[in-house]
Motif scaffolding. Structure first.
Motif, PDB file in Angstrom:
ATOM      1  N   UNK A   1       0.831  -1.209   0.000  1.00  0.00           N
ATOM      2  CA  UNK A   1       0.000   0.000   0.000  1.00  0.00           C
ATOM      3  C   UNK A   1       0.859   1.249   0.000  1.00  0.00           C
ATOM      4  N   UNK A   2       0.384   2.252  -0.717  1.00  0.00           N
ATOM      5  CA  UNK A   2       1.113   3.520  -0.737  1.00  0.00           C
ATOM      6  C   UNK A   2       0.958   4.220   0.597  1.00  0.00           C
ATOM      7  N   UNK A   3       2.018   4.836   1.032  1.00  0.00           N
ATOM      8  CA  UNK A   3       1.960   5.540   2.307  1.00  0.00           C
ATOM      9  C   UNK A   3       1.088   6.772   2.225  1.00  0.00           C
ATOM     10  N   UNK A   4       0.916   7.305   1.028  1.00  0.00           N
ATOM     11  CA  UNK A   4       0.087   8.499   0.868  1.00  0.00           C
ATOM     12  C   UNK A   4      -0.405   8.567  -0.565  1.00  0.00           C
ATOM     13  N   UNK A   5      -1.629   9.043  -0.727  1.00  0.00           N
ATOM     14  CA  UNK A   5      -2.196   9.203  -2.060  1.00  0.00           C
ATOM     15  C   UNK A   5      -2.003  10.612  -2.581  1.00  0.00           C
ATOM     16  N   UNK A   6      -1.430  11.478  -1.783  1.00  0.00           N
ATOM     17  CA  UNK A   6      -1.208  12.863  -2.193  1.00  0.00           C
ATOM     18  C   UNK A   6       0.227  13.022  -2.668  1.00  0.00           C
ATOM     19  N   UNK A   7       0.461  13.903  -3.609  1.00  0.00           N
ATOM     20  CA  UNK A   7       1.831  14.101  -4.101  1.00  0.00           C
ATOM     21  C   UNK A   7       2.723  14.673  -3.014  1.00  0.00           C
ATOM     22  N   UNK A   8       4.002  14.327  -3.109  1.00  0.00           N
ATOM     23  CA  UNK A   8       4.957  14.828  -2.129  1.00  0.00           C
ATOM     24  C   UNK A   8       5.139  16.332  -2.314  1.00  0.00           C
ATOM     25  N   UNK A   9       4.959  17.059  -1.234  1.00  0.00           N
ATOM     26  CA  UNK A   9       5.119  18.506  -1.248  1.00  0.00           C
ATOM     27  C   UNK A   9       5.912  18.919  -0.010  1.00  0.00           C
ATOM     28  N   UNK A  10       6.565  20.057  -0.072  1.00  0.00           N
ATOM     29  CA  UNK A  10       7.288  20.541   1.111  1.00  0.00           C
ATOM     30  C   UNK A  10       6.344  20.717   2.289  1.00  0.00           C
ATOM     31  N   UNK A  11       6.837  20.463   3.492  1.00  0.00           N
ATOM     32  CA  UNK A  11       5.982  20.557   4.663  1.00  0.00           C
ATOM     33  C   UNK A  11       5.456  21.971   4.869  1.00  0.00           C
ATOM     34  N   UNK A  12       6.203  22.957   4.352  1.00  0.00           N
ATOM     35  CA  UNK A  12       5.730  24.339   4.489  1.00  0.00           C
ATOM     36  C   UNK A  12       4.421  24.567   3.749  1.00  0.00           C
ATOM     37  N   UNK A  13       4.141  23.712   2.762  1.00  0.00           N
ATOM     38  CA  UNK A  13       2.904  23.866   1.992  1.00  0.00           C
ATOM     39  C   UNK A  13       1.672  23.703   2.880  1.00  0.00           C
ATOM     40  N   UNK A  14       1.816  22.961   3.981  1.00  0.00           N
ATOM     41  CA  UNK A  14       0.684  22.667   4.845  1.00  0.00           C
ATOM     42  C   UNK A  14       0.618  23.596   6.059  1.00  0.00           C
TER      43      UNK A  14
ATOM     44  N   UNK B   1      -1.039  28.083  12.885  1.00  0.00           N
ATOM     45  CA  UNK B   1      -0.214  28.831  13.840  1.00  0.00           C
ATOM     46  C   UNK B   1      -1.081  29.395  14.965  1.00  0.00           C
ATOM     47  N   UNK B   2      -2.235  29.969  14.602  1.00  0.00           N
ATOM     48  CA  UNK B   2      -3.136  30.526  15.612  1.00  0.00           C
ATOM     49  C   UNK B   2      -3.663  29.437  16.537  1.00  0.00           C
ATOM     50  N   UNK B   3      -3.939  28.255  15.981  1.00  0.00           N
ATOM     51  CA  UNK B   3      -4.432  27.143  16.800  1.00  0.00           C
ATOM     52  C   UNK B   3      -3.383  26.704  17.820  1.00  0.00           C
ATOM     53  N   UNK B   4      -2.140  26.592  17.373  1.00  0.00           N
ATOM     54  CA  UNK B   4      -1.061  26.176  18.284  1.00  0.00           C
ATOM     55  C   UNK B   4      -0.858  27.229  19.373  1.00  0.00           C
ATOM     56  N   UNK B   5      -0.861  28.490  18.984  1.00  0.00           N
ATOM     57  CA  UNK B   5      -0.660  29.558  19.969  1.00  0.00           C
ATOM     58  C   UNK B   5      -1.792  29.608  20.990  1.00  0.00           C
ATOM     59  N   UNK B   6      -3.012  29.281  20.557  1.00  0.00           N
ATOM     60  CA  UNK B   6      -4.155  29.340  21.474  1.00  0.00           C
ATOM     61  C   UNK B   6      -4.042  28.304  22.590  1.00  0.00           C
ATOM     62  N   UNK B   7      -3.280  27.237  22.342  1.00  0.00           N
ATOM     63  CA  UNK B   7      -3.108  26.212  23.371  1.00  0.00           C
ATOM     64  C   UNK B   7      -1.731  26.267  24.035  1.00  0.00           C
ATOM     65  N   UNK B   8      -0.953  27.270  23.683  1.00  0.00           N
ATOM     66  CA  UNK B   8       0.376  27.410  24.290  1.00  0.00           C
ATOM     67  C   UNK B   8       0.543  28.813  24.860  1.00  0.00           C
TER      68      UNK B   8
ATOM     69  N   UNK C   1      -4.141  33.271  -1.313  1.00  0.00           N
ATOM     70  CA  UNK C   1      -2.981  32.858  -0.534  1.00  0.00           C
ATOM     71  C   UNK C   1      -3.350  31.624   0.277  1.00  0.00           C
ATOM     72  N   UNK C   2      -2.612  30.540   0.094  1.00  0.00           N
ATOM     73  CA  UNK C   2      -2.873  29.335   0.874  1.00  0.00           C
ATOM     74  C   UNK C   2      -2.431  29.503   2.318  1.00  0.00           C
ATOM     75  N   UNK C   3      -1.631  30.545   2.602  1.00  0.00           N
ATOM     76  CA  UNK C   3      -1.188  30.798   3.977  1.00  0.00           C
ATOM     77  C   UNK C   3      -2.217  31.632   4.732  1.00  0.00           C
ATOM     78  N   UNK C   4      -2.640  32.758   4.150  1.00  0.00           N
ATOM     79  CA  UNK C   4      -3.571  33.645   4.839  1.00  0.00           C
ATOM     80  C   UNK C   4      -5.034  33.264   4.606  1.00  0.00           C
ATOM     81  N   UNK C   5      -5.323  32.585   3.507  1.00  0.00           N
ATOM     82  CA  UNK C   5      -6.703  32.219   3.183  1.00  0.00           C
ATOM     83  C   UNK C   5      -6.765  30.774   2.723  1.00  0.00           C
ATOM     84  N   UNK C   6      -6.503  29.825   3.609  1.00  0.00           N
ATOM     85  CA  UNK C   6      -6.518  28.413   3.211  1.00  0.00           C
ATOM     86  C   UNK C   6      -7.930  27.923   2.921  1.00  0.00           C
ATOM     87  N   UNK C   7      -8.035  26.932   2.061  1.00  0.00           N
ATOM     88  CA  UNK C   7      -9.318  26.293   1.792  1.00  0.00           C
ATOM     89  C   UNK C   7      -9.675  25.413   2.988  1.00  0.00           C
ATOM     90  N   UNK C   8     -10.910  25.529   3.453  1.00  0.00           N
ATOM     91  CA  UNK C   8     -11.334  24.806   4.651  1.00  0.00           C
ATOM     92  C   UNK C   8     -11.815  23.406   4.288  1.00  0.00           C
TER      93      UNK C   8
END
Length: 376
Positions: free
Chosen positions: A20-33, A39-46, A299-306
């Motif tokens: 089985x493939x480990x992922x069905x999505x193409x390999x992309x840099x982690x920064x893409x996600x 960031x706001x979610x992590x800060x809200x819990x830290x 912008x996928x950073x400031x306006x990501x698709x939900x």
């Protein structure tokens, strides 16, 4: 016993395993996600969480940091500030929405409009897997085997038709009992310029997106009042605040839902019998459903698709906690109202940068001019 099975020289047939493939999505840099919402979610819990802020104070004391040192005084000031903000947020919600009601899914009857696919379908299947009493109203047909597998009752119904809604409501009461949770999710979009839209198309959009809410409220709210409890979820859109070229009928119908929901809250607040009837307004940005397939955000950073699952999780959380509130995703959606405070020239620049008025045309949806039944 067959002696051939013990023959060490006999070769076994070769099998080419397919791992089985480990992922069905193409390999992309982690920064893409990575985006501002994560960031706001992590800060809200830290950094911005009261409990974490006080843990920092305790850690400094565990290192025998004197009380008069700057670092511990800054840490304490920050902890007090975060605790104060958290307290006022809780009090604000309590003043606005009152105390939460008790919710036991085994005793609730959930009605979801437009619940065959997308966001509505996700909610219906989730509640079905949890053995809740779920009734879906949709124009799409679902086979009996599929309905039984999902644990959901499907009723073919055009929620824009008041008579159909009333007839189906009687069936739901007989089959499941009085509805206590209503999730108004059904809707369609016709990506056409105003001059290309026919009167029939505009009327159908408003019947499905707006008038359907009046139909379901008039039909199901009396049952909630008699039961003395209930939750009403209104699924609108951030475009109801913005408007957009080639989406006039859709954005206008969604803008009406914001006013309708506020009026509903005001009327329930004046009714003593509606003390335990909660209201949830959902205003998501662009979701990854077929409703706006192919539309790109600036912008996928400031306006990501939900993702629909993220919106569904917030709806489920508020419903099951018995609370009223607003579900606004992604982060920029909660600041859309600020846009109205900007000077006209700056608003024009923001709209131009965001591409809100050109996105539908760039995605090629205007030429199609088709109606897309809402699935998210």
């Amino acid at each position: 016993m067959d002696t051939n099975t013990l023959d060490p020289e006999k070769k076994l047939p070769e099998v080419n395993p397919r791992l089985p493939r480990s992922s069905t999505t193409p390999d992309e840099p982690w920064l893409r996600y990575v985006n501002i919402d994560i960031i706001a979610y992590v800060l809200s819990y830290t950094l911005f969480h009261p409990w974490t802020s006080w843990v920092l104070v305790l850690c400094l004391r565990a290192q025998h940091t004197p009380w008069h040192h700057t670092e511990i005084q800054v840490a304490m000031a920050w902890a007090f500030a975060m605790s104060t903000v958290s307290f006022f947020n809780v009090m604000s919600d309590r003043i606005a929405f009152g105390a939460p009601r008790e919710v036991d899914l085994a005793e609730e009857v959930i009605v979801i409009t437009g619940g065959v696919e997308g966001l509505g379908g996700l909610l219906a299947e989730t509640y079905g897997m949890r053995n809740a009493n779920v009734a879906v109203l949709d124009t799409k047909r679902v086979g009996e085997d599929e309905a039984e597998e999902k644990g959901v009752l499907y009723y073919e119904c055009d929620v824009g038709d008041a008579e159909q809604v009333e007839a189906v409501a009687k069936e739901i009461v007989e089959d499941l009992g009085p509805p206590t949770i209503l999730i108004n999710n059904a809707g369609i979009v016709r990506p056409k310029p105003i001059l290309d839209s026919t009167a029939a198309e505009v009327e159908q959009t408003f019947r499905t997106n707006t008038l359907s809410h009046f139909n379901t409220l008039r039909t199901f709210l009396p049952h909630m009042l008699r039961e003395g409890r209930g939750t009403i979820v209104t699924v609108s859109s951030v475009l109801g605040h913005l408007g957009a070229a080639n989406l006039s009928s859709y954005t206008a119908s969604k803008a009406a839902l914001h006013a309708l929901h506020q009026s509903l809250r005001a009327e329930l607040a004046q009714n003593p019998e509606a003390r335990d009837i909660k209201t949830i307004l959902v205003s998501p940005g662009q979701m990854s459903t077929n409703m706006f397939a192919g539309v790109e955000t600036p912008s996928s950073f400031f306006a990501p698709v939900v993702r629909p699952v993220d919106v569904a999780k917030e709806i489920l959380r508020l419903v099951e906690k018995g609370e009223s509130g607003d579900v606004v995703l992604p982060l920029y959606s909660s600041w859309i109202s600020v846009l109205g405070l900007l000077p006209a020239g700056m608003k024009a620049l923001v709209r131009r940068w965001s591409g809100v008025d050109t996105a539908i045309a760039k995605a090629g949806l205007v030429q199609a001019g088709r109606a897309v039944e809402k699935s998210g």
